[in-house]
Design a protein around this motif. Sequence first.
Motif, PDB file in Angstrom:
ATOM      1  N   ARG A  68       0.854  -1.193   0.000  1.00  0.00           N
ATOM      2  CA  ARG A  68       0.000   0.000   0.000  1.00  0.00           C
ATOM      3  C   ARG A  68       0.890   1.243   0.000  1.00  0.00           C
ATOM      4  NH1 ARG A  68      -2.569  -3.090   3.940  1.00  0.00           N
ATOM      5  NH2 ARG A  68      -1.658  -1.817   5.571  1.00  0.00           N
ATOM      6  N   GLU A  69       0.416   2.240  -0.728  1.00  0.00           N
ATOM      7  CA  GLU A  69       1.151   3.496  -0.778  1.00  0.00           C
ATOM      8  C   GLU A  69       0.191   4.631  -0.474  1.00  0.00           C
ATOM      9  OE1 GLU A  69       4.553   4.715  -3.568  1.00  0.00           O
ATOM     10  OE2 GLU A  69       2.731   5.323  -4.614  1.00  0.00           O
ATOM     11  N   SER A  70       0.648   5.558   0.315  1.00  0.00           N
ATOM     12  CA  SER A  70      -0.144   6.736   0.654  1.00  0.00           C
ATOM     13  C   SER A  70      -0.529   7.499  -0.614  1.00  0.00           C
ATOM     14  CB  SER A  70       0.683   7.637   1.577  1.00  0.00           C
ATOM     15  OG  SER A  70       0.221   8.952   1.572  1.00  0.00           O
ATOM     16  N   ALA A  71      -1.757   7.954  -0.670  1.00  0.00           N
ATOM     17  CA  ALA A  71      -2.215   8.756  -1.811  1.00  0.00           C
ATOM     18  C   ALA A  71      -1.389  10.028  -1.938  1.00  0.00           C
ATOM     19  CB  ALA A  71      -3.702   9.093  -1.657  1.00  0.00           C
ATOM     20  N   THR A  72      -0.927  10.555  -0.828  1.00  0.00           N
ATOM     21  CA  THR A  72      -0.097  11.761  -0.856  1.00  0.00           C
ATOM     22  C   THR A  72       1.215  11.487  -1.585  1.00  0.00           C
ATOM     23  OG1 THR A  72      -1.070  12.491   1.227  1.00  0.00           O
ATOM     24  CG2 THR A  72       0.982  13.546   0.579  1.00  0.00           C
ATOM     25  N   VAL A  73       1.807  10.318  -1.336  1.00  0.00           N
ATOM     26  CA  VAL A  73       3.061   9.947  -2.004  1.00  0.00           C
ATOM     27  C   VAL A  73       2.827   9.813  -3.510  1.00  0.00           C
ATOM     28  CG1 VAL A  73       4.847   8.164  -2.221  1.00  0.00           C
ATOM     29  CG2 VAL A  73       3.981   8.792   0.037  1.00  0.00           C
ATOM     30  N   THR A  74       1.795   9.077  -3.875  1.00  0.00           N
ATOM     31  CA  THR A  74       1.485   8.860  -5.288  1.00  0.00           C
ATOM     32  C   THR A  74       1.194  10.180  -5.993  1.00  0.00           C
ATOM     33  OG1 THR A  74       0.549   6.708  -4.715  1.00  0.00           O
ATOM     34  CG2 THR A  74      -0.010   7.590  -6.886  1.00  0.00           C
ATOM     35  N   ASP A  75       0.407  11.027  -5.338  1.00  0.00           N
ATOM     36  CA  ASP A  75       0.051  12.313  -5.937  1.00  0.00           C
ATOM     37  C   ASP A  75       1.286  13.199  -6.112  1.00  0.00           C
ATOM     38  OD1 ASP A  75      -2.070  13.739  -7.077  1.00  0.00           O
ATOM     39  OD2 ASP A  75      -2.338  14.951  -5.275  1.00  0.00           O
ATOM     40  N   TRP A  76       2.150  13.243  -5.103  1.00  0.00           N
ATOM     41  CA  TRP A  76       3.386  14.033  -5.190  1.00  0.00           C
ATOM     42  C   TRP A  76       4.239  13.522  -6.358  1.00  0.00           C
ATOM     43  CZ3 TRP A  76       5.372  18.397  -3.131  1.00  0.00           C
ATOM     44  CH2 TRP A  76       6.739  18.638  -3.330  1.00  0.00           C
ATOM     45  N   ARG A  77       4.379  12.201  -6.457  1.00  0.00           N
ATOM     46  CA  ARG A  77       5.180  11.624  -7.538  1.00  0.00           C
ATOM     47  C   ARG A  77       4.611  12.041  -8.899  1.00  0.00           C
ATOM     48  NH1 ARG A  77       4.257   6.355  -6.960  1.00  0.00           N
ATOM     49  NH2 ARG A  77       5.816   6.261  -5.320  1.00  0.00           N
ATOM     50  N   ASN A  78       3.300  11.895  -9.047  1.00  0.00           N
ATOM     51  CA  ASN A  78       2.676  12.179 -10.339  1.00  0.00           C
ATOM     52  C   ASN A  78       2.671  13.661 -10.700  1.00  0.00           C
ATOM     53  OD1 ASN A  78       2.188   9.469 -10.725  1.00  0.00           O
ATOM     54  ND2 ASN A  78       0.126   9.578  -9.873  1.00  0.00           N
ATOM     55  N   ARG A  79       2.543  14.528  -9.701  1.00  0.00           N
ATOM     56  CA  ARG A  79       2.439  15.968  -9.973  1.00  0.00           C
ATOM     57  C   ARG A  79       3.775  16.699  -9.958  1.00  0.00           C
ATOM     58  NH1 ARG A  79      -2.856  18.379  -9.093  1.00  0.00           N
ATOM     59  NH2 ARG A  79      -4.350  16.738  -8.620  1.00  0.00           N
ATOM     60  N   VAL A  80       4.768  16.144  -9.224  1.00  0.00           N
ATOM     61  CA  VAL A  80       6.028  16.871  -9.056  1.00  0.00           C
ATOM     62  C   VAL A  80       7.231  16.081  -9.591  1.00  0.00           C
ATOM     63  CG1 VAL A  80       7.552  18.026  -7.396  1.00  0.00           C
ATOM     64  CG2 VAL A  80       5.065  18.077  -7.044  1.00  0.00           C
ATOM     65  N   THR A  81       7.479  14.901  -9.014  1.00  0.00           N
ATOM     66  CA  THR A  81       8.698  14.162  -9.357  1.00  0.00           C
ATOM     67  C   THR A  81       8.727  13.731 -10.821  1.00  0.00           C
ATOM     68  OG1 THR A  81       8.726  13.336  -7.075  1.00  0.00           O
ATOM     69  CG2 THR A  81      10.213  12.283  -8.633  1.00  0.00           C
ATOM     70  N   VAL A  82       7.673  13.091 -11.291  1.00  0.00           N
ATOM     71  CA  VAL A  82       7.655  12.589 -12.671  1.00  0.00           C
ATOM     72  C   VAL A  82       7.758  13.723 -13.697  1.00  0.00           C
ATOM     73  CG1 VAL A  82       6.249  11.369 -14.391  1.00  0.00           C
ATOM     74  CG2 VAL A  82       6.552  10.395 -12.108  1.00  0.00           C
ATOM     75  N   PRO A  83       7.012  14.827 -13.533  1.00  0.00           N
ATOM     76  CA  PRO A  83       7.196  15.921 -14.515  1.00  0.00           C
ATOM     77  C   PRO A  83       8.621  16.492 -14.531  1.00  0.00           C
ATOM     78  CG  PRO A  83       5.126  16.203 -13.349  1.00  0.00           C
ATOM     79  CD  PRO A  83       5.869  15.091 -12.652  1.00  0.00           C
TER      80      PRO A  83
END
Length: 176
Positions: A64-79
């Motif tokens: 399980r992964e926190s939605a906050t972690v996933t959202d940060w990755r998708n909105r900040v790290t990956v871009p």
Amino acid sequence: MSCSGSKIPEDTDPENPLWHFACRLWAARRAREACLALQSRGWSVTRILSAAWLASSGHSFTGRESATVTDWRNRVTVPLRSARKYITKNNPGTAIVREYIARSELEAERVELALAYQALVAEIQTASSEGTTAGLARNNLLTAAPETKMDNETGRLLDTLARELSMLAKGDKKPC
């Protein structure tokens, strides 16, 4: 849960045990290369590092992964990673931009690991009954996988990471 800047907890500590563990593991060339190869196959390095860190302390990874972690990755790290990869290496006209983006990407990854650490610590319960660090690492890494089917190369990369983690667990535990 949306991850706007105001949703990041103010007590998020980038200098946490998961970050220090990640620095030590990243210093091992084979482990670093395996993580990057898995990332190119669609894996999240944060999930890999989380699974490995939990194994090093004798805990199983739930996947399980926190939605906050996933959202940060998708909105900040990956871009940021996409922007860095878009800019050609060794081009004098864009070198400084690529360098700044690379630094920003590293700091975004550090925040991502801090968010992951907070979530992992909140859900750690009991130690695993798995006998070896390498065995627990392999099981945790399989849980971190983005898919259940694995080819031989992915299996080889997971074995490399499990061995490197086992060696790290026996060695120096100083922070980076």
